[in-house]
Scaffold this motif. Structure first.
Motif, PDB file in Angstrom:
ATOM      1  N   ARG A  16       3.122  -8.017   4.596  1.00  0.00           N
ATOM      2  CA  ARG A  16       2.387  -6.751   4.616  1.00  0.00           C
ATOM      3  C   ARG A  16       2.502  -6.071   5.973  1.00  0.00           C
ATOM      4  NH1 ARG A  16      -2.443  -4.394   2.072  1.00  0.00           N
ATOM      5  NH2 ARG A  16      -3.182  -6.331   1.190  1.00  0.00           N
ATOM      6  N   MET A  17       2.392  -6.876   7.024  1.00  0.00           N
ATOM      7  CA  MET A  17       2.374  -6.302   8.362  1.00  0.00           C
ATOM      8  C   MET A  17       3.708  -5.655   8.718  1.00  0.00           C
ATOM      9  SD  MET A  17       1.162  -8.244  11.766  1.00  0.00           S
ATOM     10  CE  MET A  17      -0.247  -8.922  10.937  1.00  0.00           C
ATOM     11  N   HIS A  21       7.687  -2.055   4.575  1.00  0.00           N
ATOM     12  CA  HIS A  21       7.295  -0.852   3.845  1.00  0.00           C
ATOM     13  C   HIS A  21       7.187  -1.153   2.353  1.00  0.00           C
ATOM     14  CE1 HIS A  21       9.475   0.925   7.393  1.00  0.00           C
ATOM     15  NE2 HIS A  21       8.331   1.568   7.444  1.00  0.00           N
ATOM     16  N   ARG A  22       8.160  -1.884   1.855  1.00  0.00           N
ATOM     17  CA  ARG A  22       8.193  -2.176   0.416  1.00  0.00           C
ATOM     18  C   ARG A  22       8.389  -3.666   0.212  1.00  0.00           C
ATOM     19  NH1 ARG A  22      12.602  -0.089  -2.497  1.00  0.00           N
ATOM     20  NH2 ARG A  22      13.787   0.363  -0.615  1.00  0.00           N
ATOM     21  N   LEU A  31       5.711  -0.266  -3.118  1.00  0.00           N
ATOM     22  CA  LEU A  31       5.233  -0.203  -1.744  1.00  0.00           C
ATOM     23  C   LEU A  31       4.397  -1.447  -1.472  1.00  0.00           C
ATOM     24  CD1 LEU A  31       4.033   3.527  -1.599  1.00  0.00           C
ATOM     25  CD2 LEU A  31       6.250   2.613  -0.930  1.00  0.00           C
ATOM     26  N   ASP A  79       1.505  -2.023  -0.167  1.00  0.00           N
ATOM     27  CA  ASP A  79       0.098  -2.027  -0.595  1.00  0.00           C
ATOM     28  C   ASP A  79      -0.009  -2.043  -2.126  1.00  0.00           C
ATOM     29  OD1 ASP A  79       1.139   0.521  -0.351  1.00  0.00           O
ATOM     30  OD2 ASP A  79      -0.630   1.415   0.587  1.00  0.00           O
ATOM     31  N   ILE A 111       1.971  -3.621  -4.206  1.00  0.00           N
ATOM     32  CA  ILE A 111       2.218  -4.988  -4.674  1.00  0.00           C
ATOM     33  C   ILE A 111       1.048  -5.908  -4.325  1.00  0.00           C
ATOM     34  CG2 ILE A 111       3.717  -7.017  -4.388  1.00  0.00           C
ATOM     35  CD1 ILE A 111       5.020  -4.742  -5.934  1.00  0.00           C
TER      36      ILE A 111
END
Lengths: 263, 237
Positions: free
Chosen positions: A221-222, A225-226, A240, A242, A244
């Motif tokens: 996540r950090m 982008h995808r 994206l 977030d 997922i």
């Protein structure tokens, strides 16, 4: 082969119908995606899901069974699975970086840290020793390794330092894309944080594209982008980061996301 | 006045595959238009779909049906179908989103966390830092904390870092998910002022505020999210 400017209307990387079988066993199957310049893609999934196989295919480390990996290089939109050995070597030495999970596989343990960084420069024809040393020192600084360690062997480095040295040795030729195979696994959490921070800064400063294979969703996540979620050699869900992680749709992704303990 | 955001017939359900395949219908044919310089308050109990709507507008949640048309650089773009590159650009320039909690990154200083949106827009480091210092001062973050990572900050301090980051750049559309929770009265007033300033300068603000007093101070139109079904023609501006 002419030195050209890459076509901006095309993605940096396009993976098309990529499959890899080990005999009868599937490594990865029917993988399709595109990567834009400056974009970071995370590939997540459990061990054995085919993540590393996919990355090795893209890096040209293993032969693919089927499909194409188009790379928007200075020499045109080249299919890395079809191009000749010489061009592949040239590209993987300069424009594509590949950081392995075990630094033993990515570094030469019997030559110094500076030598590891300098090797890629020399492979590209640089011969001026003092200049190579100067560049190596700069890169050690960028990856937060003390410059007085330049003549030490990587065997004397900690795991985190070895990974950062690998990153320096890969980025020294100014590649367009860097492939990362579980760069943080096997490292202490505090060491991980430093590696991630170094990576984050370099990726945004150099506008690097990156494919990051990891099973650590927080790291994914950090940095990404995808995200692409892999299971049993196939991509089961993408979107994206977030989307997922906060709104997973597929049963497997929901299981993956809900299984993580939040500290 | 032309809307900057048009939500057309959107629906959202969540299917929980590992909890007996339970299907939760959170939004059902929701339509609404949002205008520049106006504020909309989303009301209703937890689970009514307030945060879900904000996240769908930001494309952090995917939309099952319908369209979310956002005015981005003079053109309308459907967030439901936009390419990743377009969504990154919209998040950089057009839609700001302040979540309930700060996602802290270890080893990154509070000041650097706050100025990141400006740096990404290409603002010079020195200008961004100056603006960052101003907003941190305004939100009463003690100067000796600025160079520290927010990992060790209290909940209220982290939320103020989050707000500083959210308000340092201006956006035509701002989504605020309980921005005033966990704030003391003084900082609460500061944040309400920041919101009012954003609205006055033409931003379209959509927010969730549980505190009745905050709602009254902000004003604007209120939407009752428990109704689930909204017909496009019945919503007043």
């Amino acid at each position: 082969m002419t030195g050209n400017v890459p076509d901006k209307s095309l993605p940096l990387l396009k993976v098309q119908n990529l499959s890899k079988f080990y005999g009868k066993n599937m490594g990865c199957h029917d993988i399709n995606f595109e990567l834009a310049e400056g974009e970071v893609i995370g590939v997540v999934g459990e061990s054995g899901s085919g993540k590393s196989t996919l990355l090795k295919c893209i890096a040209g480390k293993i032969n693919t069974t089927n499909g194409s990996v188009f790379f928007n290089s200075l020499y045109g939109f080249v299919d890395l699975c079809q191009c000749d050995e010489l061009l592949l070597r040239q590209l993987t030495r300069t424009q594509i970086g590949y950081v392995t999970q075990n630094s033993v596989d990515g570094l030469r343990m019997n030559i110094s840290a500076g030598g590891n960084i300098g090797e890629r420069l020399m492979a590209n024809g640089m011969r001026n020793y003092s200049q190579i040393r100067k560049i190596a020192l700069e890169w050690l600084e960028k990856v937060e390794i003390e410059t007085n360690r330049i003549d030490d062997l990587p065997t004397t480095f900690s795991g985190g330092m070895q990974q950062r040295l690998q990153i320096a040795a890969n980025l020294v030729t100014d590649p367009k894309i860097i492939l990362m195979d579980e760069p943080t696994s096997g490292l202490d959490v505090s060491v991980q944080a430093r590696l991630i921070d170094v990576l984050r800064k370099l990726v945004s400063r150099l506008r690097l594209s990156m494919i990051l294979v990891t099973h650590d969703l927080a790291v994914a996540r950090m940095l990404s982008h995808r995200l692409y979620v892999m299971k049993e050699g196939k991509i089961v869900e993408s979107g994206l980061s977030d989307q997922i992680l906060d709104d997973p749709r597929e049963p497997y992704t929901q299981l993956l996301v809900s299984s993580v303990l939040k500290p | 006045m032309e809307a900057v955001l048009k939500i057309i017939n959107i629906s959202k359900d969540f299917v929980l595959h590992h909890q007996d395949g339970t299907r939760l219908q959170v939004l059902d044919h929701f339509s609404m238009e949002f205008f520049p310089g106006k504020i909309t308050l989303l009301n209703g109990p937890s689970g009514a779909g307030k945060s879900t709507l904000l996240r769908m507008i930001y494309a952090g949640y995917r939309t099952c049906r319908g369209n979310i048309m956002v005015k981005h650089k003079d053109h309308f773009v459907d967030m439901v179908q936009a390419s990743p590159a377009t969504i990154y650009d919209i998040r950089l320039h057009t839609i700001g989103y302040v979540s309930q909690f700060l996602r802290v990154v270890p080893r990154v200083s509070a000041l650097d966390t706050v100025i990141e949106p400006l740096i990404q827009r290409g603002v010079s480091e020195s200008k961004a830092r100056e603006k960052g210092r101003q907003i941190l001062r305004r939100l009463r973050i003690p100067e000796n904390l600025w160079h520290l990572s927010a990992t060790t900050f209290s909940g209220g301090e982290q939320q103020r870092i989050n707000l500083a980051r959210g308000f340092i750049a201006s956006y035509p559309i701002m989504l605020l998910d309980e921005p005033t929770a966990s704030l003391d009265p003084d900082n609460r007033d500061t944040v309400l002022n920041l919101i009012k300033e954003a609205v006055r300068s033409g931003s379209c603000v959509i927010g969730v505020f549980h505190n009745q007093g905050d709602q009254e101070k902000i004003g604007g139109r209120a939407v009752d999210m428990t109704r689930k079904y909204f017909h496009p023609t019945e919503v007043e501006h």
